[in-house]
Design a protein around this motif. Structure first.
Motif, PDB file in Angstrom:
ATOM      1  N   GLN A  90       0.854  -1.188   0.000  1.00 21.21           N
ATOM      2  CA  GLN A  90       0.000   0.000   0.000  1.00 21.21           C
ATOM      3  C   GLN A  90       0.891   1.240   0.000  1.00 21.21           C
ATOM      4  N   PHE A  91       0.661   2.128  -0.969  1.00 16.84           N
ATOM      5  CA  PHE A  91       1.429   3.367  -1.076  1.00 16.84           C
ATOM      6  C   PHE A  91       0.512   4.558  -0.794  1.00 16.84           C
ATOM      7  N   LEU A  92       1.077   5.604  -0.180  1.00 16.14           N
ATOM      8  CA  LEU A  92       0.340   6.837   0.065  1.00 16.14           C
ATOM      9  C   LEU A  92       1.150   8.003  -0.471  1.00 16.14           C
ATOM     10  N   ALA A  93       0.525   8.831  -1.330  1.00 19.17           N
ATOM     11  CA  ALA A  93       1.168  10.018  -1.883  1.00 19.17           C
ATOM     12  C   ALA A  93       0.370  11.248  -1.462  1.00 19.17           C
ATOM     13  N   ILE A  94       1.025  12.198  -0.778  1.00 22.29           N
ATOM     14  CA  ILE A  94       0.357  13.378  -0.233  1.00 22.29           C
ATOM     15  C   ILE A  94       0.841  14.616  -0.985  1.00 22.29           C
ATOM     16  N   SER A  95      -0.088  15.387  -1.508  1.00 17.83           N
ATOM     17  CA  SER A  95       0.247  16.541  -2.335  1.00 17.83           C
ATOM     18  C   SER A  95       0.563  17.766  -1.495  1.00 17.83           C
ATOM     19  N   GLY A  96       0.958  18.840  -2.204  1.00 15.30           N
ATOM     20  CA  GLY A  96       1.097  20.142  -1.578  1.00 15.30           C
ATOM     21  C   GLY A  96      -0.260  20.788  -1.375  1.00 15.30           C
ATOM     22  N   GLY A  97      -0.229  22.021  -0.812  1.00 16.22           N
ATOM     23  CA  GLY A  97      -1.499  22.701  -0.602  1.00 16.22           C
ATOM     24  C   GLY A  97      -1.514  23.663   0.573  1.00 16.22           C
ATOM     25  N   VAL A 302      -2.122   2.306  -4.688  1.00 15.25           N
ATOM     26  CA  VAL A 302      -1.695   3.650  -4.311  1.00 15.25           C
ATOM     27  C   VAL A 302      -2.911   4.489  -3.936  1.00 15.25           C
ATOM     28  N   TYR A 303      -2.767   5.242  -2.856  1.00 21.02           N
ATOM     29  CA  TYR A 303      -3.769   6.205  -2.412  1.00 21.02           C
ATOM     30  C   TYR A 303      -3.154   7.598  -2.559  1.00 21.02           C
ATOM     31  N   ILE A 304      -3.815   8.460  -3.329  1.00 22.04           N
ATOM     32  CA  ILE A 304      -3.320   9.806  -3.576  1.00 22.04           C
ATOM     33  C   ILE A 304      -4.261  10.803  -2.921  1.00 22.04           C
TER      34      ILE A 304
END
Length: 407
Positions: A90-97, A302-304
């Motif tokens: 399981q992958f997690l990708a967290i964006s800017g903001g 993947v969870y984005i």
């Protein structure tokens, strides 16, 4: 004295002040940047090359490091008496903001409350996502820290405005010393040791910054830094987090000392969102091919989390230079962020990774009164929490694909 003479005097006085500042010793300085033809050879003295790579093309040492993470995972499972096929990754990708990171903080807290939050094989973060990623990586025991970080702070806890001349003679309009102090209080040796322990179990924590001299994304392997024995590891990890969130011109860049063939240089690192708003791994890295070559077969997911709404934010833009420029930059960032969702989707399809995306709901229309508005962040946290607790919000395709499927 006539009016014209008075005006001339004020102009001359202003010119003298400006020139005095411009020629003073208080202006920011730096070592030479790494020459263009030597950038691939730049290293941090005392650290192996495998602790970082370019974001577009992966270095061989870094690819080997990722492959060895599978070996570490298998060894750890064996030491725990676990046998059989590897579980899904399981992958997690967290964006800017920016302040919108409160959405991710709430979502993860709610996901914990739902009782089905995964233990991620890898967590990546950019900009505000870089400030979140280490705490998410270590699991629900840091949920309260995330909540406090994104609901208990205000603008004064993040930045201190500089004087108006900073736009001309300094490296940023604001000083982010308050944010540095906040990060230093939360990112301590215990946290770094915890990241190192998880690294040894085969998990990965990756943070992206932008090398402004090179105009390229740099991906940092934080776990590898944590176990490196490098005496300044904790300071470097803090610098990487601050750099990833250092909005150019708004916050000072982070200068990182490197060397090439014994010569000393400095790299200028700023907000990772300058190059990409979210990332999973360098696109040149073909995960499925690499894993199959190593004899590893497993499901991947993947969870984005995109800390922004998909719909554009309308505004009545004043006809002023700075207003127009600021509006244009925010538009560029928004559209780039959607493009990054496509890029990640294409890579996931190529590598057989199940794609899951969530964004701030378009129905959330509250406007922040300042850059880090406590009331705004609390309400956004609450929205994320309820979504995480209830579930059922993940989208399987990027927004344009979804719009096409409804037509």
């Amino acid at each position: 004295m006539t009016t014209s003479h008075a005006r001339l005097g004020r102009f001359e006085l202003f010119t003298i002040i400006v020139l005095s500042i411009a020629t003073g010793c208080g202006m920011p300085t730096r070592r030479h940047a790494v020459p263009a033809d030597a950038q691939d050879r730049a290293v941090i003295h005392g650290l192996p090359r495998s602790v970082r790579t370019w974001g577009a093309v992966v270095d061989p040492e870094f690819q080997q490091e990722l492959l060895e993470s599978l070996q570490r995972e298998q060894a750890y499972r064996a030491s725990c008496g676990q046998t059989g096929p590897l579980p899904p990754a399981q992958f997690l990708a967290i964006s800017g903001g920016g302040a919108n990171g409160a959405f991710t903080a709430g979502l993860l807290n709610g996901w914990t409350a739902a009782g089905n939050r995964p233990r991620f094989k890898a967590v990546t973060g950019i900009s505000t996502g870089a400030l979140i990623a280490p705490f998410v990586f270590l699991g629900p025991e840091y949920d309260a820290t995330l909540r406090q970080f994104y609901t208990g702070v205000a603008t004064k806890d993040i930045l201190t405005p500089r004087n108006k001349l900073a736009a001309l003679f300094d490296d940023a309009l604001a000083d982010n010393a308050p944010l540095r102090k906040l990060v230093a209080g939360l990112v301590d040796q215990k946290l770094l040791d915890g990241i190192g322990e998880e690294y040894c179990r085969g998990r990965l924590l990756l943070i992206g910054t932008t090398n402004l001299d090179a105009q390229r994304e740099v991906v940092w392997n934080v776990g590898a830094i944590a176990v490196s024995g490098y005496p300044h590891a904790l300071e470097l990890v803090r610098d990487i987090m601050i750099a990833s969130a250092a909005i150019p011109a708004a916050f000072p860049p982070v200068m990182i000392d490197v060397e090439v063939d014994g010569q000393h240089y400095q790299e200028m690192h700023v907000d990772g969102g300058t190059v990409t708003q979210v990332f999973l791994y360098p696109p040149s890295l073909k995960v499925r091919e690499v894993a199959e070559a190593a004899g590893v077969e497993r499901e991947r997911r993947v969870y984005i989390i995109r800390n922004a709404r998909l719909e554009p934010d309308w505004a009545d833009t004043p006809r002023r230079t700075l207003s127009i420029a600021g509006r244009a930059v925010s538009s560029l960032i928004a559209t780039q962020g959607i493009g990054d969702l496509y890029r990640t989707y294409v890579n996931a399809q190529r590598d057989g990774i199940d794609y899951n995306l969530v964004c701030i709901p378009d129905a959330f229309r509250l406007q922040a009164k300042e850059p880090f508005d406590r009331e705004y962040m609390q309400k956004l946290f609450d929205v994320g929490f309820e979504m995480g607790r209830k579930g059922g919000f993940w989208k399987k395709v990027p927004p344009a694909f979804e719009a096409k499927s409804r037509s």
